[in-house]
Design an enzyme around this catalytic site. Sequence first.
Site, PDB file in Angstrom:
ATOM      1  N   ASP A 239       0.871  -1.162   0.000  1.00  7.95           N
ATOM      2  CA  ASP A 239       0.000   0.000   0.000  1.00  7.95           C
ATOM      3  C   ASP A 239       0.917   1.224   0.000  1.00  7.95           C
ATOM      4  O   ASP A 239       2.127   1.126   0.270  1.00  7.95           O
ATOM      5  CB  ASP A 239      -0.942  -0.004   1.211  1.00  7.95           C
ATOM      6  CG  ASP A 239      -2.111   0.965   1.007  1.00  7.95           C
ATOM      7  OD1 ASP A 239      -2.048   1.792   0.071  1.00  7.95           O
ATOM      8  OD2 ASP A 239      -3.086   0.906   1.784  1.00  7.95           O
TER       9      ASP A 239
HETATM   10  C1  BGC Z   1      -4.919   3.415   0.234  1.00  7.79           C
HETATM   11  C2  BGC Z   1      -4.984   2.492  -0.965  1.00  7.79           C
HETATM   12  C3  BGC Z   1      -4.851   3.300  -2.232  1.00  7.79           C
HETATM   13  C4  BGC Z   1      -3.539   4.073  -2.176  1.00  7.79           C
HETATM   14  C5  BGC Z   1      -3.313   4.938  -3.407  1.00  7.79           C
HETATM   15  C6  BGC Z   1      -3.705   4.316   0.200  1.00  7.79           C
HETATM   16  O1  BGC Z   1      -3.806   5.287   1.163  1.00  7.79           O
HETATM   17  O2  BGC Z   1      -4.920   2.663   1.422  1.00  7.79           O
HETATM   18  O3  BGC Z   1      -6.197   1.792  -0.953  1.00  7.79           O
HETATM   19  O4  BGC Z   1      -4.892   2.461  -3.343  1.00  7.79           O
HETATM   20  O5  BGC Z   1      -3.563   4.942  -1.053  1.00  7.79           O
HETATM   21  O6  BGC Z   1      -4.198   5.991  -3.417  1.00  7.79           O
END
Ligand code: BGC
Length: 865
Positions: A239
């Site tokens: 993530d």
């Molecule tokens: C989230 C993800 C997301 C990523 C990119 C993170 O904060 O947990 O689900 O895909 O950001 O935006």
Amino acid sequence: MLVPTSPRTPPSPGAADLDVDAVLAKLTTQEKISLLSGIDFWHTAAVPRLGIPSIRLSDGPNGVRGTRFFNSVPSSCLPCGTAIGATFDKALAREVGHLLGDEARAKGAHVVLGPTINIQRLALGGRGFESFSEDPALSGGLAAQYCAGLDDKGIAATPKHFVCNDMEHERMAVDVLVTKRALHEIYLTPFRLALAAGHVPAIMTSYSKVNGTHASESEYLLKEVLRGSWGFDGLVMSDWFGTYSTSEAVNAGLDLEMPGAARFRGAILNHALNANKVSIRAVNDRVRNVLKLVKRAMATGIPENAPEDELNRPEDRQLLRRMAADAVVLLKNEDSILPFVPTKSVAVIGPTSRIATYCGGGSASLNPYEAVTPWEGVEAQAKVPLSFAQGVYGHQMLPLLGKSMRNENGEVGFTLRMYNDPPTGPSTPSSPDTRPLLETRHVVDANMFFIDYSHPLMNKNGVWYADAEGTFTPTESSLYDFGLAVQGTARLYVDGELLIENVENQRLGTSFLGSGTVEETGSKTLVAGQTYRILVQWGCAKTSSLKVGNMVDFGHGGMRIGACRRLSPADGIAEAVEVAKTVDQVVLCVGLGGEWETEGEDRTTMALPPNTDDLVKAVLAANPNTVVVVQSGTPVSLPWLSNAKAVLQAWYGGNQTGHGIADVVFGTVNPAGKLPLTYPLRVEDHPAHFNYRSEAGRCLYGEDVYVGYRYFDRAGIEPVFPFGHGLSYTTFTLEGLTIEKTEGNNVNVSLTVTNTGSVTGSCTVQLYVSPPTWEPRQVPVVPQRPTQELRSFEKVHDLAAGVSTQITLVLDAVRDTSYWDETQDRWCSQQGVYGIKVGQSSRDDKAVGGSLTINETTYWEGLSP
Ligand code: BGC
């Protein structure tokens, strides 16, 4: 740009291909390392000399935002996860994948960061709206189709967050303590079912620790379960900023660190290689997985760094509208007051009636082509002019000001100017700003998050500034409240008067994924028709000394400018009551929205926003012919429920939210949605209630496998509405259940569904399996199990009144009777007689039943028996 939209668009003739092993053999070590982290927020690295392009990843899960949070290209916003969950419709989930696939092509993206398939242990999760369900079979069944739909279009799905990212509190730091049994039966199962269907080329790890180790470096999760037992040969990415180590993460199997530039890879990985902390074999394994995804991306024919485009096709609008309506759950319809009659007088009242509550907050949010409000939806179908009353406000932060502002050319929005130097004071028309400009933008959305913004001439130390300037002409003379939430620092001026200072003594709030301040406010009396100059002078995140603690640090920061006329709840409610009394029918719109349900913060209460319940009670008393339309991603308290004749749960319905609601209100669409999660009376009724935040760095999943209805059933607690509940404007009966073992492990459960009402409708049938009776002295000792578990579901579409149809649900006799045996560390289908129940909800007293005998105990592991 031409947008290819046919299913599974083939690579254009002669399109480049990649021989993964041959290319791997030619890469230098430095090139290999470069491929193991992103180059920016949304792209992987290219190695042009070997024909390896950079590929684009984009959020996900209910739309494709493209490469910018700030000023992004508009897109289709689909209904949120729980809304899709409420359709219980696998065919629709596939269509979700198709639309997302086409949008991904329009946005030049090869990979979509979705679906989100975590589990709502409690109603309060900030991102509960993103995931499909509290039930792993429903979640996994829909996820499999969502991923297959993307795959049909050649686009890679990325189920996330693997695993146990089920709340937001200290999401990077919390250690989730969960039994292996609950981990496998509940939290891993959606991923396992999605993978078993065969269309998952990538997975995103979660931020948190699971049983002592961060998921992104967990040998157990990544090596043993995902790649070992499940045989996953796709790519695992972190993530965003969820990589926390170099060697541990590479050795455990984390292929790609996102976003770039590398924090834990690059030179540090080179160092780890030199020190033998990481072997070249491990690096090669990681690179191979990246190359496989790149190869797949190349086959889409989507060029590298493609421009982003709008799709916005009429057929997509129709599909989005169908999805929004199909997701609506008719919770209650006493005296059949719904559907409303379009020729009778109607008032639309309430805080969410003229606001399109179309999407939750955080990374799932996106800029829609349009967002239809309930007011607009009802107005389009009513045959008489509507009445309106605001009642109360429902916002947490003041409504965004952008659409009410005008720039210097009179266009809707305002002007944003970027600078490298700080302001020396507020500019005025007579003494304009003289700082050298980086650039000027025309902006409408007053919630500006600059995480992925860059400018080639920006200061090398990343410190920069922006002024937002426009005019505001109120239509009513009144006291107005202004609000300013920032990640960074800012001051807001109205006609040169400093109204808000958000610079010193900043207070950490929920804005900007939990990294920004609370909304600081100021007020001023404005005169109708007079034009006021609004100026906000902002400095980026680096100008702030606010400590963001355990939150994800999203770089540049952002600003959010809000304002509205002050309305006393007492006056607003009195006005709403008067309006309600004058009409035949009332559509009362209440709910949460993207600032209540968002990333980085869980809700603290199940209650609707302050004063909303008072409004609902007063309007219901004034006019009982009222439908309360609740828009929230997860359950809210309904303390006035016994007084309400009709209630709709309408979720966040995407671009066509308002039309979807109106379609159900007027019966253009016969509702068929079912609750994908239990609606508890009180949040305290949830078994996870005591274990729903990081306490001293850990969160104990103390309810074990008794998540959602599994607990309410076992504990005999009456929810307000049970899992799977949802009414229709017609009625159905289920009868004639037969259970027949066919080939292999397959069991066909067949029955007849009859529409016994007077209108056409769709019926969702839900199949629950109950374990053999549990006896304490049983040998071998088997653990206690949930009373019943959803194992299959099907939707019968558009069954005409009086018509019957035969339907068959297919079970896997071994898989669907199994529990996770911790003594064997694998699944066990225990010999015995299992109950089979098919109903229209988890607590359907007219459900039809039978039994399934399992003659021998079977142990198994992997994706399926
Ligand atoms: C989230 C993800 C997301 C990523 C990119 C993170 O904060 O947990 O689900 O895909 O950001 O935006």
